[in-house]
Scaffold this motif. Structure first.
Motif, PDB file in Angstrom:
ATOM      1  N   GLY A  29       0.818  -1.213   0.000  1.00  0.00           N
ATOM      2  CA  GLY A  29       0.000   0.000   0.000  1.00  0.00           C
ATOM      3  C   GLY A  29       0.846   1.255   0.000  1.00  0.00           C
ATOM      4  N   ASP A  30       1.940   1.226   0.766  1.00  0.00           N
ATOM      5  CA  ASP A  30       2.860   2.358   0.776  1.00  0.00           C
ATOM      6  C   ASP A  30       3.407   2.614  -0.620  1.00  0.00           C
ATOM      7  OD1 ASP A  30       2.597   2.529   3.540  1.00  0.00           O
ATOM      8  OD2 ASP A  30       4.322   1.241   3.908  1.00  0.00           O
ATOM      9  N   CYS A  31       3.788   1.540  -1.293  1.00  0.00           N
ATOM     10  CA  CYS A  31       4.385   1.662  -2.627  1.00  0.00           C
ATOM     11  C   CYS A  31       3.378   2.204  -3.638  1.00  0.00           C
ATOM     12  CB  CYS A  31       4.907   0.309  -3.089  1.00  0.00           C
ATOM     13  SG  CYS A  31       6.259  -0.321  -2.076  1.00  0.00           S
ATOM     14  N   LYS A  32       2.117   1.855  -3.453  1.00  0.00           N
ATOM     15  CA  LYS A  32       1.087   2.360  -4.361  1.00  0.00           C
ATOM     16  C   LYS A  32       0.862   3.850  -4.151  1.00  0.00           C
ATOM     17  CE  LYS A  32      -3.693   1.551  -5.815  1.00  0.00           C
ATOM     18  NZ  LYS A  32      -4.935   0.737  -5.601  1.00  0.00           N
ATOM     19  N   THR A  33       0.936   4.284  -2.896  1.00  0.00           N
ATOM     20  CA  THR A  33       0.692   5.685  -2.576  1.00  0.00           C
ATOM     21  C   THR A  33       1.863   6.568  -2.985  1.00  0.00           C
ATOM     22  OG1 THR A  33      -0.645   4.994  -0.697  1.00  0.00           O
ATOM     23  CG2 THR A  33       0.078   7.278  -0.715  1.00  0.00           C
ATOM     24  N   ASN A  34       3.077   6.084  -2.754  1.00  0.00           N
ATOM     25  CA  ASN A  34       4.267   6.862  -3.103  1.00  0.00           C
ATOM     26  C   ASN A  34       5.247   5.929  -3.808  1.00  0.00           C
ATOM     27  OD1 ASN A  34       6.519   8.522  -3.238  1.00  0.00           O
ATOM     28  ND2 ASN A  34       6.198   9.388  -1.213  1.00  0.00           N
ATOM     29  N   TRP A  35       5.039   5.768  -5.093  1.00  0.00           N
ATOM     30  CA  TRP A  35       5.793   4.787  -5.864  1.00  0.00           C
ATOM     31  C   TRP A  35       7.291   5.068  -5.877  1.00  0.00           C
ATOM     32  CZ3 TRP A  35       8.783   5.954 -10.143  1.00  0.00           C
ATOM     33  CH2 TRP A  35       8.622   7.237 -10.680  1.00  0.00           C
ATOM     34  N   GLY A  36       7.661   6.334  -5.769  1.00  0.00           N
ATOM     35  CA  GLY A  36       9.074   6.696  -5.842  1.00  0.00           C
ATOM     36  C   GLY A  36       9.907   6.075  -4.738  1.00  0.00           C
ATOM     37  N   ILE A 221      23.523  12.930 -19.086  1.00  0.00           N
ATOM     38  CA  ILE A 221      22.714  12.391 -17.997  1.00  0.00           C
ATOM     39  C   ILE A 221      23.549  11.331 -17.280  1.00  0.00           C
ATOM     40  CG2 ILE A 221      20.578  11.210 -17.364  1.00  0.00           C
ATOM     41  CD1 ILE A 221      20.131  13.959 -18.630  1.00  0.00           C
ATOM     42  N   ASP A 222      23.643  11.435 -15.964  1.00  0.00           N
ATOM     43  CA  ASP A 222      24.394  10.445 -15.195  1.00  0.00           C
ATOM     44  C   ASP A 222      23.486   9.375 -14.595  1.00  0.00           C
ATOM     45  OD1 ASP A 222      27.021  11.601 -15.514  1.00  0.00           O
ATOM     46  OD2 ASP A 222      26.341  13.219 -14.199  1.00  0.00           O
ATOM     47  N   PHE A 223      22.338   9.805 -14.071  1.00  0.00           N
ATOM     48  CA  PHE A 223      21.393   8.874 -13.453  1.00  0.00           C
ATOM     49  C   PHE A 223      19.979   9.397 -13.640  1.00  0.00           C
ATOM     50  CE2 PHE A 223      25.337   8.572 -11.023  1.00  0.00           C
ATOM     51  CZ  PHE A 223      25.590   7.212 -11.059  1.00  0.00           C
ATOM     52  N   VAL A 224      19.007   8.532 -13.379  1.00  0.00           N
ATOM     53  CA  VAL A 224      17.613   8.953 -13.349  1.00  0.00           C
ATOM     54  C   VAL A 224      17.021   8.554 -12.005  1.00  0.00           C
ATOM     55  CG1 VAL A 224      17.253   8.854 -15.840  1.00  0.00           C
ATOM     56  CG2 VAL A 224      16.848   6.805 -14.446  1.00  0.00           C
ATOM     57  N   ALA A 225      15.920   9.218 -11.641  1.00  0.00           N
ATOM     58  CA  ALA A 225      15.219   8.951 -10.391  1.00  0.00           C
ATOM     59  C   ALA A 225      13.755   9.325 -10.575  1.00  0.00           C
ATOM     60  CB  ALA A 225      15.853   9.740  -9.245  1.00  0.00           C
ATOM     61  N   PRO A 226      12.893   8.914  -9.645  1.00  0.00           N
ATOM     62  CA  PRO A 226      11.465   9.236  -9.771  1.00  0.00           C
ATOM     63  C   PRO A 226      11.224  10.747  -9.831  1.00  0.00           C
ATOM     64  CG  PRO A 226      11.806   7.532  -8.127  1.00  0.00           C
ATOM     65  CD  PRO A 226      13.163   8.033  -8.485  1.00  0.00           C
ATOM     66  N   GLY A 227      10.383  11.167 -10.793  1.00  0.00           N
ATOM     67  CA  GLY A 227      10.113  12.587 -10.925  1.00  0.00           C
ATOM     68  C   GLY A 227       8.748  12.905 -11.510  1.00  0.00           C
TER      69      GLY A 227
END
Length: 299
Positions: A29-36, A221-227
């Motif tokens: 549930g946590d992952c669904k609410t804040n997938w990042g 670009i060096d890396f990607v992250a949730p955005g």
């Protein structure tokens, strides 16, 4: 409303590393609410270390409303590089949102920071409309160097190179400060400065399907992250969702702070090697101009 994290404080002995950590567990549930969060913490269970001397993270931005209840137990030192004073006000909300992604403590609003144990340095270099002068950014960087911070987060950028900015950043890097910047929301065009500089970690943005946000820059670009669709705090203590490489950069800064918290003696080069070795490769095999080395993660 349920708490977002299940956290247990324990002691752990490891040579060369800090010994105190909190064990954080994420539910489906946590992952669904804040997938990042579950994207940068892929195991859904992570140890957040608390070194004797907290990692110092500087956020150069629009200021931070540090008097908000969510930050009441956080360590935040402020400096307004525009007006040269020791307090800031964030009317824009950008800096407050960035700070929350990096270090908001356990809360009921589904907005949990990646590295809540850090000591934050709030450096106002952007005005209330989100604009900024190069000299104010340079002043802010020089102030951070004097504070001996470990990480500088720059969730903004400029289209043109500037010698003074480049020199200030190089000076910070010479002091073993890790400088990380957003690649920019350039609709797939070239990376902004200072992310474009060789020694600055450039971060672009992905969505929950691990695909590059079409608004994000390409190139250096060096890396990607949730955005994309990231829940953040507003200055009036509300929650909203936001998009952009600014917030992907904050996720990456939090991960880097966790790496340093686990091993405070690590130098800049070894931290970057850790990031490369633990990143999840996306896009073309190996480093590329859309995803860099891949998705930044903390295991």
């Amino acid at each position: 409303m349920k708490k977002f994290f299940a956290t247990l404080l324990v002691l752990f002995s490891l040579t060369g590393c800090t010994s105190k950590y909190s064990l954080v567990t994420l539910s489906n549930g946590d992952c669904k609410t804040n997938w990042g969060l579950c994207t940068v913490f892929p195991n859904k269970e992570v140890k957040l270390y608390y070194p004797k001397n907290p990692i110092k993270v500087a956020v150069l931005d629009s200021g931070i409303n540090s008097s908000m209840p969510i930050f009441e137990n956080s360590s935040i030192t402020s400096y307004d590089a525009i007006k040269n004073k020791s307090t800031t006000k964030d009317s824009l909300g950008h800096g407050t949102a960035i700070a929350g992604v990096i270090m908001a403590p356990l809360n009921k609003q589904t907005v949990q920071g990646i590295s809540p144990q850090v000591k934050l340095f709030d450096v106002k270099v952007l005005n209330d409309k989100g604009g900024g002068e190069i000299n104010d950014v340079i002043n802010g960087i020089n102030w951070c160097i004097k504070q001996e911070v470990d990480i500088i987060n720059l969730s903004f950028g400029f289209q043109k190179d500037n010698k003074g900015l480049r020199n200030a950043i190089n000076k910070a890097i010479e002091k073993n400060i890790i400088v990380i910047a957003s690649a920019g929301n350039t609709l797939g065009l070239s990376t902004d400065y200072p992310a474009k500089y060789k020694n600055v970690i450039s971060v672009s943005s992905i969505n929950k399907n691990l695909k590059r946000d079409p608004f994000s820059a390409k190139g250096k670009i060096d890396f990607v992250a949730p955005g994309v669709q990231i829940p953040v705090y507003t200055p009036n203590d509300k929650v909203k969702t936001v998009n952009g490489t600014s917030f992907a950069t904050a996720f990456a800064t939090g991960v880097i702070a966790n790496i340093l918290s686990r091993n405070p003696d690590a130098d800049r080069k070894s931290v970057i090697n850790t990031l490369k070795n633990t990143a999840k490769d996306l896009g073309d095999k190996g480093p590329d101009q859309e995803y860099g080395y891949g998705l930044i993660q903390f295991n």
